[in-house]
Write a protein that holds these residues in place. Structure first.
Motif, PDB file in Angstrom:
ATOM      1  N   THR A   1      39.790  14.204  39.253  1.00  0.00           N
ATOM      2  CA  THR A   1      40.017  14.277  40.692  1.00  0.00           C
ATOM      3  C   THR A   1      41.484  14.118  41.061  1.00  0.00           C
ATOM      4  O   THR A   1      41.859  14.295  42.221  1.00  0.00           O
ATOM      5  CB  THR A   1      39.198  13.200  41.420  1.00  0.00           C
ATOM      6  OG1 THR A   1      39.677  11.895  41.031  1.00  0.00           O
ATOM      7  CG2 THR A   1      37.722  13.306  41.072  1.00  0.00           C
ATOM      8  N   ASN A   2      42.319  13.782  40.089  1.00  0.00           N
ATOM      9  CA  ASN A   2      43.760  13.591  40.319  1.00  0.00           C
ATOM     10  C   ASN A   2      44.462  14.898  39.959  1.00  0.00           C
ATOM     11  O   ASN A   2      44.750  15.163  38.801  1.00  0.00           O
ATOM     12  CB  ASN A   2      44.258  12.439  39.445  1.00  0.00           C
ATOM     13  CG  ASN A   2      45.624  11.948  39.862  1.00  0.00           C
ATOM     14  OD1 ASN A   2      46.332  12.605  40.609  1.00  0.00           O
ATOM     15  ND2 ASN A   2      46.002  10.787  39.358  1.00  0.00           N
TER      16      ASN A   2
ATOM     17  N   TYR B   1      48.340  19.325  33.302  1.00  0.00           N
ATOM     18  CA  TYR B   1      48.463  17.952  33.792  1.00  0.00           C
ATOM     19  C   TYR B   1      49.554  17.178  33.054  1.00  0.00           C
ATOM     20  O   TYR B   1      49.913  17.485  31.918  1.00  0.00           O
ATOM     21  CB  TYR B   1      47.130  17.219  33.665  1.00  0.00           C
ATOM     22  CG  TYR B   1      46.601  17.101  32.249  1.00  0.00           C
ATOM     23  CD1 TYR B   1      47.015  16.080  31.394  1.00  0.00           C
ATOM     24  CD2 TYR B   1      45.661  18.001  31.755  1.00  0.00           C
ATOM     25  CE1 TYR B   1      46.522  15.968  30.112  1.00  0.00           C
ATOM     26  CE2 TYR B   1      45.161  17.896  30.468  1.00  0.00           C
ATOM     27  CZ  TYR B   1      45.602  16.885  29.650  1.00  0.00           C
ATOM     28  OH  TYR B   1      45.121  16.780  28.375  1.00  0.00           O
TER      29      TYR B   1
ATOM     30  N   ARG C   1      49.490   8.328  38.025  1.00  0.00           N
ATOM     31  CA  ARG C   1      50.077   9.456  38.751  1.00  0.00           C
ATOM     32  C   ARG C   1      49.998  10.721  37.892  1.00  0.00           C
ATOM     33  O   ARG C   1      50.193  10.658  36.675  1.00  0.00           O
ATOM     34  CB  ARG C   1      51.526   9.136  39.111  1.00  0.00           C
ATOM     35  CG  ARG C   1      52.196  10.147  40.040  1.00  0.00           C
ATOM     36  CD  ARG C   1      53.634   9.731  40.327  1.00  0.00           C
ATOM     37  NE  ARG C   1      53.693   8.449  41.008  1.00  0.00           N
ATOM     38  CZ  ARG C   1      53.651   8.289  42.333  1.00  0.00           C
ATOM     39  NH1 ARG C   1      53.536   9.363  43.107  1.00  0.00           N
ATOM     40  NH2 ARG C   1      53.728   7.097  42.874  1.00  0.00           N
ATOM     41  N   ASN C   2      49.726  11.854  38.521  1.00  0.00           N
ATOM     42  CA  ASN C   2      49.713  13.144  37.825  1.00  0.00           C
ATOM     43  C   ASN C   2      50.899  13.967  38.314  1.00  0.00           C
ATOM     44  O   ASN C   2      50.893  14.482  39.424  1.00  0.00           O
ATOM     45  CB  ASN C   2      48.407  13.887  38.074  1.00  0.00           C
ATOM     46  CG  ASN C   2      48.329  15.216  37.333  1.00  0.00           C
ATOM     47  OD1 ASN C   2      49.222  15.566  36.574  1.00  0.00           O
ATOM     48  ND2 ASN C   2      47.254  15.953  37.546  1.00  0.00           N
TER      49      ASN C   2
ATOM     50  N   TYR D   1      49.710  13.135  33.145  1.00  0.00           N
ATOM     51  CA  TYR D   1      49.272  11.842  33.682  1.00  0.00           C
ATOM     52  C   TYR D   1      50.145  10.723  33.129  1.00  0.00           C
ATOM     53  O   TYR D   1      50.457  10.694  31.947  1.00  0.00           O
ATOM     54  CB  TYR D   1      47.819  11.559  33.308  1.00  0.00           C
ATOM     55  CG  TYR D   1      46.818  12.456  34.002  1.00  0.00           C
ATOM     56  CD1 TYR D   1      46.489  12.254  35.334  1.00  0.00           C
ATOM     57  CD2 TYR D   1      46.201  13.496  33.324  1.00  0.00           C
ATOM     58  CE1 TYR D   1      45.568  13.066  35.975  1.00  0.00           C
ATOM     59  CE2 TYR D   1      45.279  14.318  33.947  1.00  0.00           C
ATOM     60  CZ  TYR D   1      44.968  14.101  35.274  1.00  0.00           C
ATOM     61  OH  TYR D   1      44.059  14.906  35.901  1.00  0.00           O
TER      62      TYR D   1
ATOM     63  N   GLN E   1      46.169   7.851  41.745  1.00  0.00           N
ATOM     64  CA  GLN E   1      44.792   7.390  41.669  1.00  0.00           C
ATOM     65  C   GLN E   1      44.815   5.930  41.243  1.00  0.00           C
ATOM     66  O   GLN E   1      45.556   5.547  40.339  1.00  0.00           O
ATOM     67  CB  GLN E   1      44.032   8.236  40.655  1.00  0.00           C
ATOM     68  CG  GLN E   1      42.553   7.980  40.571  1.00  0.00           C
ATOM     69  CD  GLN E   1      41.871   8.970  39.633  1.00  0.00           C
ATOM     70  OE1 GLN E   1      42.548   9.706  38.920  1.00  0.00           O
ATOM     71  NE2 GLN E   1      40.565   9.010  39.623  1.00  0.00           N
TER      72      GLN E   1
ATOM     73  N   PRO F   1      44.802  19.465  37.168  1.00  0.00           N
ATOM     74  CA  PRO F   1      44.129  18.301  36.584  1.00  0.00           C
ATOM     75  C   PRO F   1      43.667  18.591  35.161  1.00  0.00           C
ATOM     76  O   PRO F   1      43.810  19.702  34.653  1.00  0.00           O
ATOM     77  CB  PRO F   1      42.924  18.117  37.507  1.00  0.00           C
ATOM     78  CG  PRO F   1      42.581  19.521  37.929  1.00  0.00           C
ATOM     79  CD  PRO F   1      43.903  20.255  38.042  1.00  0.00           C
TER      80      PRO F   1
ATOM     81  N   SER G   1      50.237  13.338  42.760  1.00  0.00           N
ATOM     82  CA  SER G   1      49.122  12.608  43.362  1.00  0.00           C
ATOM     83  C   SER G   1      48.801  11.364  42.549  1.00  0.00           C
ATOM     84  O   SER G   1      49.002  11.326  41.335  1.00  0.00           O
ATOM     85  CB  SER G   1      47.886  13.503  43.460  1.00  0.00           C
ATOM     86  OG  SER G   1      47.490  13.944  42.174  1.00  0.00           O
TER      87      SER G   1
END
Length: 639
Positions: free
Chosen positions: A573-574, A513, A537-538, A515, A581, A543, A579
């Protein structure tokens, strides 16, 4: 007609004359009226109208009847009297007690008894010293201003009906000192480029591999991995020696790391060693001695001891060892992951084709499906709440699929592991079997994919750092062992060219990840109502698999955290590839001392109140990142 000179003519004539002379005059204004919150009901005064007696007494003592001509004693001639204009009444609204910010006053309660349209004239007649407040309009029915300081503000209103102005009405607004200085702030954060971002975070990038960290990093890895031989952990029947394991665990904890491990029942080949406890070999409970000496290399026969994987006694003792180890390890929060090992060479679930069971003693055969399933289950039973990973090799597809997608013993999803990262064509075992891989290709979304290198020398045409990079991308690998590279020597890192070294560094940058806080908006009222929204954002390939809480934290001028609030959302969940969140909350700030504060957004270990060690805060991959890994959203002021 003879009219005595001392007689009074009909008073109606006088009245008409006075109306004609004084009809537009205005009366002298009175002092300004202060509104009490209700429009006035006092009778308005007609302008230009002088009271005149309708009954006058002649000097001769006679009385002229009201409404009759004194000359005739009859009805006077008919005449039309214009309606008298009445002064309008201004009403500026009731007194207000408010906080700092926008204040509105309304003159809609003003009136004109004649029904004439009225116009408005507002004046801010008084405000606290130093205030810069001004009215937004002076001619509308309502006006407003921004109360920028505590104290009293007086607003006056007069209205005009086209003929005459009203007396001034005023209203007092008392503004209390606000607890917080109101503001609205927006920020856009700067992403770190993936080709230069050396951020080190837990369970991503490189992990410390068996005491090694060969690839250069800006800071040490936050996870450490070791392997242990069964015979070293159980020196006699039920006599366990976990001192080395627990020492390694404590060392990792003292360095702020979590710990990962594997237990092995055999290593490689032709070394003449037995790696299961000596008491197990040829124990009376064994069906066929619990193992055999295999001929891996015909030139040096009988030098590889292979456990009898099907023997119930061997399985029983292996399971007892894992259960005892689980108890000794204690808190599950200390463990990054545990390999489902034991079985096969190096505990990697593979056996060389050079091991020929046709030459094994009577009763010893290759492991059955039931036996392989038992070696999976004994790990699941021993570590049901810990993160586990299963060696992902196609020849063990049934066991891999069972462990990762079908078992119901462990509460955490089981991840996968490969131990030959960088080897050209190694992952063809899966890409060439798309039907089987389709059942496993989403495992990474809920459990980690862990890897380590197969040794490959500088300049190898097939096994290269670029192959490793592509495997990390294609299979969503989160973390890679930082060792077992080159020739395995102490100088193995230096054996690579500068280009190869940069490529190996890039493997760590891309694994797992990444993030970052993308944007954030902060709103704060004078009363301390805080509203925050942020987009995370990732940019990574997977994840996180550990529990993090995204927190708002308020720190004072000394750097002490005086308040925090958990944002709703789960980083797990990101899943990556850019993606996003959203996190948002609206909350009332508690009372704080006067002073300056910083509002931060930070991700902390959700187990921080109970875990040992507590993970360091996750480090956002943005240029504005602070030393503790978070970002500053806004500077707040308590008055």
């Amino acid at each position: 007609m003879n009219i005595p000179l001392n007689r009074t003519i009909w008073s109606g004539v006088v009245a008409l004359a006075l109306v004609a002379c004084g009809g537009g005059g205005s009366s002298a204004p009175s002092a300004p009226a202060t509104n009490s919150g209700t429009p006035s009901t006092a009778a308005p005064t007609a302008t230009g109208q002088t009271p005149v007696s309708q009954n006058t007494t002649p000097t001769d003592g006679t009385t002229a009847p009201t409404g009759t001509s004194p000359s005739t004693g009859g009805t006077p001639p008919t005449s039309t009297t214009p309606q008298a204009n009445i002064v309008p009444v201004a009403f500026a609204g009731g007194a207000q007690n408010v906080g700092l910010g926008l204040v509105t006053v309304n003159g809609g309660g003003s009136s004109d008894a004649n029904g004439d349209p009225i116009t408005y004239a507002w004046t801010l007649t008084s405000k606290p010293a130093g205030s810069t407040a001004v009215l937004t309009t002076t001619t509308a029915v309502a006006t407003s201003f921004t109360a920028d300081m505590a104290g009293s503000y007086v607003v006056s209103l007069t209205v005009h009906d086209g003929k005459v102005s009203s007396s001034a009405a005023s209203v007092t607004i008392t503004v209390a000192a606000a607890a917080w200085q109101a503001q609205s702030t927006s920020k856009v954060f700067t992403a770190l480029a993936p080709t230069t971002d050396d951020t080190v975070n837990p369970m991503r990038g490189y992990y410390r591999w068996r005491g090694q960290e060969k690839v250069t990093q800006v800071s040490p890895a936050l996870d450490a991995y070791q392997r242990y031989r069964w015979k070293d952990l159980e020196t006699g029947l039920g006599t366990y020696n976990f001192a080395t394991v627990l020492s390694d665990l404590q060392t990792a904890k003292s360095q702020g790391r979590k710990f990962a491990l594997r237990v092995q029942a055999m290593l490689g080949y032709d070394d003449g060693q037995v790696y299961i406890p000596s008491y197990v070999v040829n124990h009376a409970s064994c069906l066929n001695g619990c193992g055999w000496w295999a001929d891996y290399d015909a030139g040096t026969p009988g030098l590889t001891f292979v456990p009898d994987w099907n023997d119930p006694y061997l399985q029983q003792r292996a399971s007892a060892l894992l259960l005892a180890l689980s108890t000794a390890l204690g808190s599950q929060d200390d463990i990054a992951w545990i390999d489902i090992g034991m079985f096969g060479q190096w505990g990697e679930w593979a056996l060389s084709s050079g091991i020929n069971y046709a030459t094994a003693p009577a009763g010893i055969v290759a492991a059955t499906d039931a036996s392989k399933r038992e070696f999976v289950d004994m790990h699941l039973r021993a570590f049901p709440t810990r993160q586990m990973v299963m060696l992902a090799i196609y020849s063990r597809y049934n066991e891999v699929r069972y462990a990762t997608t079908q078992q119901t013993i462990a509460s955490k999803p089981v991840g996968m592991r490969i131990d030959c990262l960088g080897r050209g064509g190694f992952m063809n075992q899966w890409t060439h079997h798309p039907t089987e891989w389709a059942t496993l290709q989403d495992v990474w979304k809920t459990a980690p994919f862990v890897a380590e290198y197969c040794q490959f020398p500088s300049g190898d045409p097939a096994d290269t750092p670029l192959v490793a990079q592509q495997q990390v991308r294609d299979f969503h690998i989160s973390t890679v062992g930082n060792g077992n590279i080159g020739d395995g020597s102490a100088n193995s890192w230096a054996s690579y060219t500068p280009t190869e070294q940069q490529q190996l560094i890039q493997v760590g940058r891309e694994a797992g990840y990444r993030y970052r806080v993308d944007t954030a908006n902060v709103g704060l009222t004078g009363s301390g109502l805080l509203s925050v929204s942020a987009v995370v954002r990732n940019d990574g390939n997977a994840p996180t698999y550990e529990p993090w809480e995204v927190l708002l934290e308020l720190t004072n001028s000394l750097g002490n955290t005086v308040w925090s609030q958990t944002m709703v959302g789960d980083l797990k969940t990101n899943q990556g590839a850019g993606s996003i969140q959203s996190f948002s909350t609206t909350v009332q700030l508690p009372s704080q001392s006067t002073g300056d504060y910083t509002l931060k957004l930070i991700a902390r270990d959700a187990r921080r109140l109970s875990a040992t060690p507590v993970r360091a805060p996750l480090r956002w991959t943005v240029a504005e990142r602070t030393s503790d890994g978070g970002v500053d959203l806004a500077s707040l002021r308590k008055n």
